[in-house]
Design an enzyme around this catalytic site. Structure first.
Site, PDB file in Angstrom:
ATOM      1  N   HIS A   1       1.040  -1.103  -0.353  1.00 25.99           N
ATOM      2  CA  HIS A   1      -0.043  -0.104   0.312  1.00 25.99           C
ATOM      3  C   HIS A   1       0.555   1.094   0.159  1.00 25.99           C
ATOM      4  CE1 HIS A   1      -3.616   2.386   0.999  1.00 25.99           C
ATOM      5  NE2 HIS A   1      -2.102   3.208   2.214  1.00 25.99           N
ATOM      6  N   GLU A   2       1.666   1.289   1.281  1.00 28.54           N
ATOM      7  CA  GLU A   2       2.809   2.523   0.876  1.00 28.54           C
ATOM      8  C   GLU A   2       3.695   2.774  -0.144  1.00 28.54           C
ATOM      9  OE1 GLU A   2       1.815   4.345   2.695  1.00 28.54           O
ATOM     10  OE2 GLU A   2       0.903   3.355   4.855  1.00 28.54           O
TER      11      GLU A   2
END
Length: 672
Positions: free
Chosen positions: A457-458
């Site tokens: 995600h990041e």
């Protein structure tokens, strides 16, 4: 001051701040010089006798403040990731001064008049120029540039105080989170935890001079250890510690700070012509209005709660909040023959990073990563990677994986340098921060599946920052609306369990054997498992955020009991499941009281509409293919905020996003 590294552009690759040369005494003088130089630059703009043009107003404004930009990027990276006592002290002192400095520019009537004049004559501008003048005018107007002088004076006082309070909320939350870490002296109580988790707990205790083990807390209500701890008493202690943050009285209690923030935000919104803070925020998001936000939440909440109730019955009906994760994990093992804790040896952090995250980006976008141990980070744990594609370098990627007492909870991406042609910055520098417990030296770091998902995600945010190719700094990187910025990061999560990705990185840490194909299939089959709980806890936090920020000044002044207000707001929205507490309770809701998500925590589910629809597009077009990645990169990620984000989405997808893929993903399509 001649040796202050912030006064000149760094000579390191991609203008990476030279953290090896930066000393504590460099920060405050650089802030003062940077603010003074920017005010002088703005004075030259407003004092220019020539008629306002795009070049002498908008471009000149974009070129102002390079010293301030450099020191702020480096300092606030430390404030979130390595907040030593020096950093905390300076942050508390510099935050209100920065707020006053920002107001001196945003509330400058002469500057607004020049920007407005260029905006009125914008038809002759190029598209990106037109976007910049529209964004700048909107931001100045919403900041109060068109108010009379008396209102501006009041606004300055409100902004300075709010800046101080947000900094204080963050500092007290970090301190209380550290204080509430659960000390365990009997190893038998840790039964069920993986060896590396026990090792990390032992190291955390030793780091504080304690015998035994220390279970540190992550930012959300639910703690990862709750799924595996067999000792019910320790599960109760861990959850009680998590939920106690900011509520115990004394110096680290966040309730009075929170209430003052809410009251001042409500007053500021009215001063700016809005009924409440949520309306002020939404008008400049892709949602457009707080009513649109409420409509989406109202549509999703009842179905999510029904699903959570059904899951509760499946877990025995009497399950408590402390026991839910443990019972749910037991049921997952029984129903799907998948033990997530037992799979951790297949998710060794280095292999996940290189053979999962990086390898997927290379296949999809043609980018390559080369570690640069010679380049300094702000902490010994920070790793630096050079990023390039066939056309040349794109910038640097920094990874700060491990938790520590000086680091705030959660996971995030931020930028040290944005790519922007106007300021001669052709390369980006982006950072991913996680909070993975660090095991003993020589012990491999094994990630739970949710940390694997978080890293993907990041990294989606990081790709957005690396790929955005624009001319003007204000439009660069991830400087897009909050309810759009989560979209690219959520899309990148689709590759975590993808059949073309998982076999590459899910290999046993000791044997190198891949995760068996039948286990991988069962793991994918569990992806919808527990969505009732997950969606309900998230929506409860989003509703709570909206409830606080839809208060008028009079209503905000009448609230004195944080716990009572929270309970009433959740009950009014239909959240009557004590076993499913909000993902964040008010007293430790850093996203909205210490971060940039006030009245915007809904952004995750709003962005997920785009995300789920995009995942459907990838599936329709063959999945992990370079041509798919190139289309998504060039039509969405590379655009930054140089055009309306939803217009960029329509150019990519060929239409507006459909909500049906989201409803199906979260199991809401039958009743939403």
């Amino acid at each position: 001051m001649s040796d202050n590294p912030f006064l000149v552009r760094s000579t390191l690759p991609a203008a990476l701040p030279d953290f090896a040369a930066i000393r504590e005494e460099h920060y405050e003088p650089a802030f003062e010089i940077g603010m003074r130089e920017q005010r002088e630059a703005v004075a030259r703009i407003t004092g220019d006798p020539a008629p306002p043009t795009f070049a002498n107003t908008l471009e000149a404004l974009e070129l102002s403040g390079p010293v301030l930009d450099r020191v702020a990027a480096a300092f606030f990276t430390l404030a979130s990731a390595h907040a030593t006592p020096f950093v905390r002290d300076l942050e508390g002192r510099i935050a209100p001064r920065l707020a006053a400095h920002a107001d001196a520019i945003r509330l400058d009537g002469a500057l607004f008049a020049r920007v407005d004049a260029v905006w009125r004559d914008r038809d002759g501008l190029e598209p990106e120029q037109r976007r910049l003048v529209e964004r700048t005018r909107t931001e100045l107007r919403l900041a109060g540039a068109a108010l009379d002088e008396a209102a501006k004076a009041e606004l300055r006082v409100l902004n300075e105080r709010l800046s101080t309070l947000s900094t204080k909320f963050d500092a007290e939350l970090v301190a209380d989170t550290n204080d509430l870490a659960v000390h365990v002296e009997d190893e038998a109580e840790l039964a069920g935890l993986a060896a590396d988790t026990v090792s990390a707990a032992r190291q955390a205790a030793a780091g504080r001079g304690l015998d035994g083990w220390l279970l540190t807390l992550v930012l959300p209500t639910g703690q990862p250890v709750l799924a595996d701890l067999q000792h019910p008493g320790l599960r109760e202690r861990v959850l009680a510690a998590s939920r106690a943050r900011g509520t115990r009285g004394g110096e680290h209690d966040t309730r009075q700070v929170l209430l003052e923030i809410v009251r001042l935000r409500a007053r500021r919104a009215r001063l700016l012509g809005f009924p409440h803070h949520a309306a002020l925020v939404a008008v400049d998001e892709t949602a457009g209005s707080s009513e649109a936000v409420a409509a989406l939440l109202d549509r999703l909440v009842p179905a999510a709660i029904r699903n959570a109730r059904r899951e509760q019955q499946e877990l025995g009906g009497d399950v408590s909040a402390a026991d839910w994760a443990f019972r749910a994990e037991q049921r997952r093992r029984e129903a799907y023959d998948v033990d997530l804790a037992a799979l951790r040896p297949f998710f060794e952090a280095e292999r996940v990073l290189r053979d999962g995250v990086f390898a997927t980006a290379e296949r999809l976008y043609g980018v390559r990563f080369t570690e640069r141990p010679d380049l300094p980070g702000y902490h010994p744990d920070v790793r630096v990677f050079e990023v390039a594609d066939d056309d040349g370098p794109l910038g640097l990627y920094l990874l700060d994986l491990y938790t520590r007492d000086e680091k705030r909870g959660g996971a995030w991406m931020n930028s040290l340098v944005d790519r922007a042609a106007l300021v001669d910055e052709p390369l980006a520098v982006v950072i991913n921060n996680l909070n993975v417990p660090k095991p003993d030296a020589g012990t491999p770091t094994l990630l739970p599946l949710d940390s694997v998902e978080t890293l993907f995600h990041e990294f989606g945010h990081a790709l957005h920052g690396l790929f955005a190719t624009v001319r003007y700094p204000k439009l660069a990187g991830t400087n897009v609306p909050r309810d759009f910025v989560e979209f690219p990061s959520q899309v990148n999560e689709m590759w975590v369990l993808h059949p073309d990705v998982l076999p590459g990185y899910a290999r046993h840490v000791e044997t190198g054997e891949p995760l068996p194909a039948d286990v991988a299939e069962r793991l994918r089959a569990t992806s919808a498992y527990g969505q009732g709980f997950a969606t309900t806890e998230y929506l409860a936090a989003a509703v709570l955020d909206q409830a606080w920020h839809r208060l008028t000044p009079e209503e905000a002044d009448a609230v004195s009991d944080v716990g009572r207000f929270e309970a009433d707001a959740l009950a009014a929205a239909g959240f009557d499941l004590p076993a499913v507490p909000p993902r964040y309770a008010s007293t430790y809701f850093a996203h909205v009281f210490a971060g940039g998500y006030s009245a915007a925590y809904y952004a995750y589910i709003w962005s997920e509409v785009l995300d789920a629809d995009t995942v459907a597009w990838f599936e329709e077009h063959g999945g992990l293919r370079r041509e798919n990645g190139d289309r998504f990169r060039h039509l969405v990620l590379a655009r930054g905020n140089a055009e309306d984000p939803l217009a960029a989405y329509r150019a990519f997808r060929g239409r507006d996003a459909a909500i049906e893929p989201l409803l199906a993903r979260r199991g809401l399509d039958q009743s939403a």
